[in-house]
Enzyme design. Sequence first.
Site, PDB file in Angstrom:
ATOM      1  N   LYS A  14       0.838  -1.202   0.000  1.00 56.51           N
ATOM      2  CA  LYS A  14       0.000   0.000   0.000  1.00 56.51           C
ATOM      3  C   LYS A  14       0.880   1.263   0.000  1.00 56.51           C
ATOM      4  O   LYS A  14       2.097   1.176   0.251  1.00 56.51           O
ATOM      5  CB  LYS A  14      -0.917  -0.048   1.225  1.00 56.51           C
ATOM      6  CG  LYS A  14      -1.913  -1.223   1.184  1.00 56.51           C
ATOM      7  CD  LYS A  14      -2.783  -1.269   2.441  1.00 56.51           C
ATOM      8  CE  LYS A  14      -3.806  -2.390   2.362  1.00 56.51           C
ATOM      9  NZ  LYS A  14      -4.660  -2.462   3.577  1.00 56.51           N
ATOM     10  N   TYR A  54     -12.328  -4.149  -3.601  1.00 55.14           N
ATOM     11  CA  TYR A  54     -12.933  -4.549  -2.325  1.00 55.14           C
ATOM     12  C   TYR A  54     -14.344  -5.106  -2.469  1.00 55.14           C
ATOM     13  O   TYR A  54     -14.839  -5.734  -1.544  1.00 55.14           O
ATOM     14  CB  TYR A  54     -12.899  -3.386  -1.329  1.00 55.14           C
ATOM     15  CG  TYR A  54     -11.513  -3.224  -0.711  1.00 55.14           C
ATOM     16  CD1 TYR A  54     -11.036  -4.158   0.222  1.00 55.14           C
ATOM     17  CD2 TYR A  54     -10.677  -2.180  -1.072  1.00 55.14           C
ATOM     18  CE1 TYR A  54      -9.765  -4.034   0.771  1.00 55.14           C
ATOM     19  CE2 TYR A  54      -9.403  -2.047  -0.529  1.00 55.14           C
ATOM     20  CZ  TYR A  54      -8.961  -2.977   0.398  1.00 55.14           C
ATOM     21  OH  TYR A  54      -7.697  -2.861   0.937  1.00 55.14           O
ATOM     22  N   ASN A 156      -1.767  -0.248   7.310  1.00 55.15           N
ATOM     23  CA  ASN A 156      -1.184  -1.552   7.659  1.00 55.15           C
ATOM     24  C   ASN A 156      -0.270  -2.120   6.570  1.00 55.15           C
ATOM     25  O   ASN A 156      -0.068  -3.329   6.482  1.00 55.15           O
ATOM     26  CB  ASN A 156      -2.296  -2.535   8.068  1.00 55.15           C
ATOM     27  CG  ASN A 156      -3.303  -2.779   6.964  1.00 55.15           C
ATOM     28  OD1 ASN A 156      -3.116  -2.327   5.835  1.00 55.15           O
ATOM     29  ND2 ASN A 156      -4.358  -3.504   7.270  1.00 55.15           N
ATOM     30  N   HIS A 159      -1.887  -5.293   1.478  1.00 53.73           N
ATOM     31  CA  HIS A 159      -3.102  -6.102   1.302  1.00 53.73           C
ATOM     32  C   HIS A 159      -2.671  -7.490   0.865  1.00 53.73           C
ATOM     33  O   HIS A 159      -1.769  -7.621   0.031  1.00 53.73           O
ATOM     34  CB  HIS A 159      -4.018  -5.521   0.221  1.00 53.73           C
ATOM     35  CG  HIS A 159      -5.028  -6.527  -0.249  1.00 53.73           C
ATOM     36  ND1 HIS A 159      -6.175  -6.793   0.458  1.00 53.73           N
ATOM     37  CD2 HIS A 159      -5.015  -7.391  -1.289  1.00 53.73           C
ATOM     38  CE1 HIS A 159      -6.831  -7.772  -0.150  1.00 53.73           C
ATOM     39  NE2 HIS A 159      -6.153  -8.154  -1.212  1.00 53.73           N
ATOM     40  N   GLU A 170      -9.033 -11.493  -7.395  1.00 53.23           N
ATOM     41  CA  GLU A 170      -8.215 -10.286  -7.257  1.00 53.23           C
ATOM     42  C   GLU A 170      -7.074 -10.260  -8.284  1.00 53.23           C
ATOM     43  O   GLU A 170      -6.755  -9.206  -8.831  1.00 53.23           O
ATOM     44  CB  GLU A 170      -7.638 -10.197  -5.843  1.00 53.23           C
ATOM     45  CG  GLU A 170      -8.711  -9.896  -4.798  1.00 53.23           C
ATOM     46  CD  GLU A 170      -8.182  -9.826  -3.378  1.00 53.23           C
ATOM     47  OE1 GLU A 170      -8.972  -9.493  -2.486  1.00 53.23           O
ATOM     48  OE2 GLU A 170      -6.985 -10.121  -3.153  1.00 53.23           O
TER      49      GLU A 170
HETATM   50  P1  GDP Z   1      -7.640  -7.734   5.412  1.00 57.39           P
HETATM   51  O1  GDP Z   1      -8.062  -8.831   4.482  1.00 57.39           O
HETATM   52  O2  GDP Z   1      -6.801  -8.191   6.542  1.00 57.39           O
HETATM   53  O3  GDP Z   1      -7.061  -6.534   4.708  1.00 57.39           O
HETATM   54  O4  GDP Z   1      -8.980  -7.183   6.092  1.00 57.39           O
HETATM   55  P2  GDP Z   1     -10.462  -7.075   5.510  1.00 57.39           P
HETATM   56  O5  GDP Z   1     -10.546  -7.564   4.093  1.00 57.39           O
HETATM   57  O6  GDP Z   1     -11.383  -7.645   6.522  1.00 57.39           O
HETATM   58  O7  GDP Z   1     -10.675  -5.507   5.532  1.00 57.39           O
HETATM   59  C1  GDP Z   1     -10.180  -4.680   4.536  1.00 57.39           C
HETATM   60  C2  GDP Z   1      -9.832  -3.347   5.152  1.00 57.39           C
HETATM   61  O8  GDP Z   1     -10.962  -2.818   5.839  1.00 57.39           O
HETATM   62  C3  GDP Z   1      -8.735  -3.387   6.197  1.00 57.39           C
HETATM   63  O9  GDP Z   1      -7.445  -3.313   5.635  1.00 57.39           O
HETATM   64  C4  GDP Z   1      -9.076  -2.186   7.057  1.00 57.39           C
HETATM   65  O10 GDP Z   1      -8.586  -1.017   6.450  1.00 57.39           O
HETATM   66  C5  GDP Z   1     -10.573  -2.142   7.025  1.00 57.39           C
HETATM   67  N1  GDP Z   1     -11.167  -2.802   8.197  1.00 57.39           N
HETATM   68  C6  GDP Z   1     -11.435  -4.116   8.341  1.00 57.39           C
HETATM   69  N2  GDP Z   1     -11.960  -4.386   9.540  1.00 57.39           N
HETATM   70  C7  GDP Z   1     -12.020  -3.210  10.211  1.00 57.39           C
HETATM   71  C8  GDP Z   1     -12.465  -2.831  11.538  1.00 57.39           C
HETATM   72  O11 GDP Z   1     -12.910  -3.645  12.343  1.00 57.39           O
HETATM   73  N3  GDP Z   1     -12.377  -1.493  11.853  1.00 57.39           N
HETATM   74  C9  GDP Z   1     -11.891  -0.574  10.985  1.00 57.39           C
HETATM   75  N4  GDP Z   1     -11.821   0.711  11.392  1.00 57.39           N
HETATM   76  N5  GDP Z   1     -11.460  -0.895   9.744  1.00 57.39           N
HETATM   77  C10 GDP Z   1     -11.527  -2.192   9.348  1.00 57.39           C
HETATM   78 MG    MG Z   2      -9.534  -8.936   2.980  1.00 55.43          MG
END
Ligand code: GDP
Ligand code: MG
Length: 201
Positions: A14, A54, A156, A159, A170
């Site tokens: 990122k 997404y 973070n 991705h 993806e």
């Molecule tokens: P990843 O697969 O670990 O990137 O996580 P996800 O696909 O569940 O979520 C995508 C993105 O959404 C993450 O990188 C975060 O930026 C955001 N996100 C996911 N879960 C949360 C949450 O519980 N709180 C907040 N504030 N952001 C979240």
């Molecule tokens: Mg994810």
Amino acid sequence: MKNFKKERTLVIIKPDGLQRSLVGEIITRYERIGLKLVGLKMMVPSAEMIEKHYTLDPEWVRITGEKTIKGYKDKGMKPPIEDPLQVTKLLLERLKKYMASGPVIAMVWQGAHAVQIVRKITGKTEPLMSDVGTIRGDFVLDSYEMSDIDERCIRNLIHSSGSVKEAEDEIKHWFREEEIINYRLIQEQILYDVNLDGILE
Ligand code: GDP
Ligand code: MG
């Protein structure tokens, strides 16, 4: 039969990963475990590209909304909005702003259990909770609490695809078929060959 060697996953470094000069470090982590880099490109993604990324899985909006609300409740906090779809809508706006803010590097990594191995090395989504030894645990200190207060997306660094199906969708979204290279890597012999009979002279 399942061809373990052929499993692929998508990784995106990122904008914060590039700005922190962690490209080499991140690539090294995936390289040294034995995964093979089969695609790589640098770009500034558009907001549309990120939204599509997404929402490739139509269920992502609902699942992520529910997961996020549960996360707040588990911590004894009140979620900013109670409707999962609205929570994700807000999240998506922040993700677009974050991910389209500068150059990113998209990569395809291949090898046995690529999806799971990359997730393990990368660490949990929230850097505060990522284990020491993972990329996020070692190189970044953000938390949901801090990012929520500042009304921004959590930073973070990376991705990575969450499942084999997600990875397939993806990879198609970020790469054309001809941008992914099939080639032999010498170290695959020691990782995968049944008989190690070519070592001694
Ligand atoms: P990843 O697969 O670990 O990137 O996580 P996800 O696909 O569940 O979520 C995508 C993105 O959404 C993450 O990188 C975060 O930026 C955001 N996100 C996911 N879960 C949360 C949450 O519980 N709180 C907040 N504030 N952001 C979240
Ligand atoms: Mg994810």
